[in-house]
Motif scaffolding. Structure first.
Motif, PDB file in Angstrom:
ATOM      1  N   GLU A 171       0.861  -1.182   0.000  1.00 62.15           N
ATOM      2  CA  GLU A 171       0.000   0.000   0.000  1.00 62.15           C
ATOM      3  C   GLU A 171       0.896   1.231   0.000  1.00 62.15           C
ATOM      4  O   GLU A 171       1.506   1.573   1.020  1.00 62.15           O
ATOM      5  CB  GLU A 171      -0.928  -0.001   1.212  1.00 62.15           C
ATOM      6  N   PRO A 172       0.993   1.935  -1.147  1.00 63.65           N
ATOM      7  CA  PRO A 172       1.927   3.052  -1.274  1.00 63.65           C
ATOM      8  C   PRO A 172       1.725   4.166  -0.252  1.00 63.65           C
ATOM      9  O   PRO A 172       2.695   4.787   0.197  1.00 63.65           O
ATOM     10  CB  PRO A 172       1.665   3.559  -2.701  1.00 63.65           C
ATOM     11  N   PHE A 173       0.471   4.433   0.121  1.00 62.07           N
ATOM     12  CA  PHE A 173       0.214   5.559   1.012  1.00 62.07           C
ATOM     13  C   PHE A 173       0.607   5.275   2.462  1.00 62.07           C
ATOM     14  O   PHE A 173       0.501   6.154   3.312  1.00 62.07           O
ATOM     15  CB  PHE A 173      -1.250   5.993   0.924  1.00 62.07           C
ATOM     16  N   LEU A 174       1.087   4.054   2.736  1.00 65.45           N
ATOM     17  CA  LEU A 174       1.625   3.778   4.065  1.00 65.45           C
ATOM     18  C   LEU A 174       2.991   4.425   4.269  1.00 65.45           C
ATOM     19  O   LEU A 174       3.433   4.585   5.406  1.00 65.45           O
ATOM     20  CB  LEU A 174       1.730   2.268   4.292  1.00 65.45           C
ATOM     21  N   ARG A 175       3.646   4.792   3.169  1.00 71.38           N
ATOM     22  CA  ARG A 175       4.924   5.499   3.306  1.00 71.38           C
ATOM     23  C   ARG A 175       4.650   6.973   3.546  1.00 71.38           C
ATOM     24  O   ARG A 175       4.059   7.662   2.711  1.00 71.38           O
ATOM     25  CB  ARG A 175       5.804   5.314   2.066  1.00 71.38           C
ATOM     26  N   SER A 176       5.107   7.463   4.682  1.00 68.22           N
ATOM     27  CA  SER A 176       4.868   8.865   5.030  1.00 68.22           C
ATOM     28  C   SER A 176       5.591   9.819   4.093  1.00 68.22           C
ATOM     29  O   SER A 176       5.222  10.993   3.990  1.00 68.22           O
ATOM     30  CB  SER A 176       5.302   9.134   6.472  1.00 68.22           C
ATOM     31  N   ASP A 177       6.618   9.315   3.381  1.00 67.94           N
ATOM     32  CA  ASP A 177       7.394  10.168   2.478  1.00 67.94           C
ATOM     33  C   ASP A 177       7.034   9.934   1.015  1.00 67.94           C
ATOM     34  O   ASP A 177       7.818  10.260   0.126  1.00 67.94           O
ATOM     35  CB  ASP A 177       8.898   9.945   2.688  1.00 67.94           C
ATOM     36  N   ILE A 178       5.837   9.431   0.740  1.00 70.88           N
ATOM     37  CA  ILE A 178       5.453   9.146  -0.642  1.00 70.88           C
ATOM     38  C   ILE A 178       5.497  10.405  -1.503  1.00 70.88           C
ATOM     39  O   ILE A 178       5.948  10.370  -2.657  1.00 70.88           O
ATOM     40  CB  ILE A 178       4.057   8.480  -0.726  1.00 70.88           C
ATOM     41  N   ALA A 179       5.069  11.547  -0.960  1.00 67.57           N
ATOM     42  CA  ALA A 179       5.085  12.793  -1.737  1.00 67.57           C
ATOM     43  C   ALA A 179       6.514  13.211  -2.059  1.00 67.57           C
ATOM     44  O   ALA A 179       6.799  13.690  -3.164  1.00 67.57           O
ATOM     45  CB  ALA A 179       4.360  13.899  -0.982  1.00 67.57           C
ATOM     46  N   GLU A 180       7.419  13.013  -1.118  1.00 69.58           N
ATOM     47  CA  GLU A 180       8.824  13.365  -1.344  1.00 69.58           C
ATOM     48  C   GLU A 180       9.471  12.430  -2.364  1.00 69.58           C
ATOM     49  O   GLU A 180      10.338  12.841  -3.141  1.00 69.58           O
ATOM     50  CB  GLU A 180       9.589  13.333  -0.030  1.00 69.58           C
ATOM     51  N   ILE A 181       9.044  11.157  -2.364  1.00 68.32           N
ATOM     52  CA  ILE A 181       9.541  10.207  -3.367  1.00 68.32           C
ATOM     53  C   ILE A 181       9.119  10.651  -4.756  1.00 68.32           C
ATOM     54  O   ILE A 181       9.929  10.702  -5.694  1.00 68.32           O
ATOM     55  CB  ILE A 181       9.010   8.789  -3.073  1.00 68.32           C
ATOM     56  N   VAL A 182       7.848  10.992  -4.897  1.00 69.61           N
ATOM     57  CA  VAL A 182       7.347  11.458  -6.189  1.00 69.61           C
ATOM     58  C   VAL A 182       8.040  12.754  -6.596  1.00 69.61           C
ATOM     59  O   VAL A 182       8.395  12.955  -7.765  1.00 69.61           O
ATOM     60  CB  VAL A 182       5.816  11.637  -6.136  1.00 69.61           C
TER      61      VAL A 182
END
Length: 299
Positions: free
Chosen positions: A78-89
């Motif tokens: 589940e991608p949104f479990l990573r708190s830094d998903i926005a920073e990865i993108v």
């Protein structure tokens, strides 16, 4: 204008791939985590307890060195479990100047406000097209059974309503319902569409992106599940549903139309109708940084 140029760049890369090998892949499928709250009958990723997944600094370095992607597919777990998903993108958006399309699936089980907050950050990065796939494998009772989490269907519906509101402010946002056909929900696609349309209103069959359950111990760890549906019934269900689409022919719908037609061919034969060019067109990277030579059909 910039978005148009980026779309043309993606289209040109896809066209060239059908003619000759590319010097660099234009699409990255990146599983940023294998953590997942679902308990799917078709997938055992949720049973994994991942450790040592790539950190943000490592991902940033990868994005800097590989700055040619036009399509980034963020997946999981589940991608949104990573708190830094926005920073990865953001790392990919900053470095891949030709990036046109970002796609992300979600099971909708992460807190809705957290999803919306992280998504807004990504929508603000200027990526021309952001498509979120809301995983939905049946009407209320069926979806919750296949996904193994009571109340999951209602969370999907709630998130869909929020996305509709969010689209009023972010015109680069689109979302679809991602329906994975397996032996557990075979024959229930149309009933699922009718249930969603009754719940939300103004839902088209064009709003459904259909996949076929895959068996793989490399990715899904599910060889013992037996999730693949019967081919003859599957092909007829897909043909019936796709034939009743609106026929809308915008740019993204054209891409979807090609995918669904090829999916029907795959359902009939069990063989991919697409030529595998290894790493020429796309690559898959797991959350540990391992790169695989090709992605599985339907993922």
């Amino acid at each position: 204008m910039q978005g148009t140029l980026q779309f043309l760049g993606l289209g040109l890369a896809a066209l060239r791939d059908n003619i000759a090998p590319l010097d660099k892949p234009y699409k990255l499928n990146f599983a940023i985590t294998y953590r997942c709250q679902s308990r799917c009958l078709t997938c055992n990723i949720w049973q994994l307890k991942p450790t040592g997944e790539l950190g943000l600094d490592e991902i940033r370095k990868f994005a800097e060195k590989n700055n040619y992607f036009k399509w980034i597919g963020i997946t999981g777990g589940e991608p949104f479990l990573r708190s830094d998903i926005a920073e990865i993108v953001e790392a990919f958006a900053k470095n891949s100047k030709g990036l046109y399309l970002l796609t992300i699936p979600t099971n909708s089980l992460t807190n809705k406000e957290i999803i919306l907050s992280r998504l807004e950050k990504m929508l603000s990065l200027g990526i021309p097209k952001v498509v979120i796939t809301l995983s939905l494998d049946g009407y209320r009772e069926l979806h919750d059974k296949v996904r193994g989490v009571p109340g999951n269907y209602d969370k999907v519906m709630a998130l869909a309503r929020s996305f509709r509101e969010l689209r009023k402010r972010y015109h680069n946002l689109s979302f679809v319902f991602g329906y994975t056909v397996s032996r557990f929900n075979l024959g229930q696609l149309e009933a699922t569409y009718q249930a969603v349309n009754k719940e939300l209103g103004n839902v088209s069959r064009d709003d459904f992106h259909i996949n076929i359950a895959q068996i793989s111990d490399i990715y899904y760890n599910n060889a013992s599940n037996g999730g693949e549906p019967g081919r003859e019934i599957l092909a007829k269900e897909l043909e019936d549903f796709v034939s009743r689409r609106s026929g809308r022919m915008d740019a993204m719908q054209l891409v979807e139309e090609v995918f669904q037609r090829n999916l029907i061919k795959f359902a009939k034969t069990g063989k991919s109708p697409m030529k595998s060019r290894s790493l020429d067109a796309s690559l898959f990277m797991d959350s540990y940084g391992n790169v695989y030579p090709s992605i599985m059909w339907g993922r």
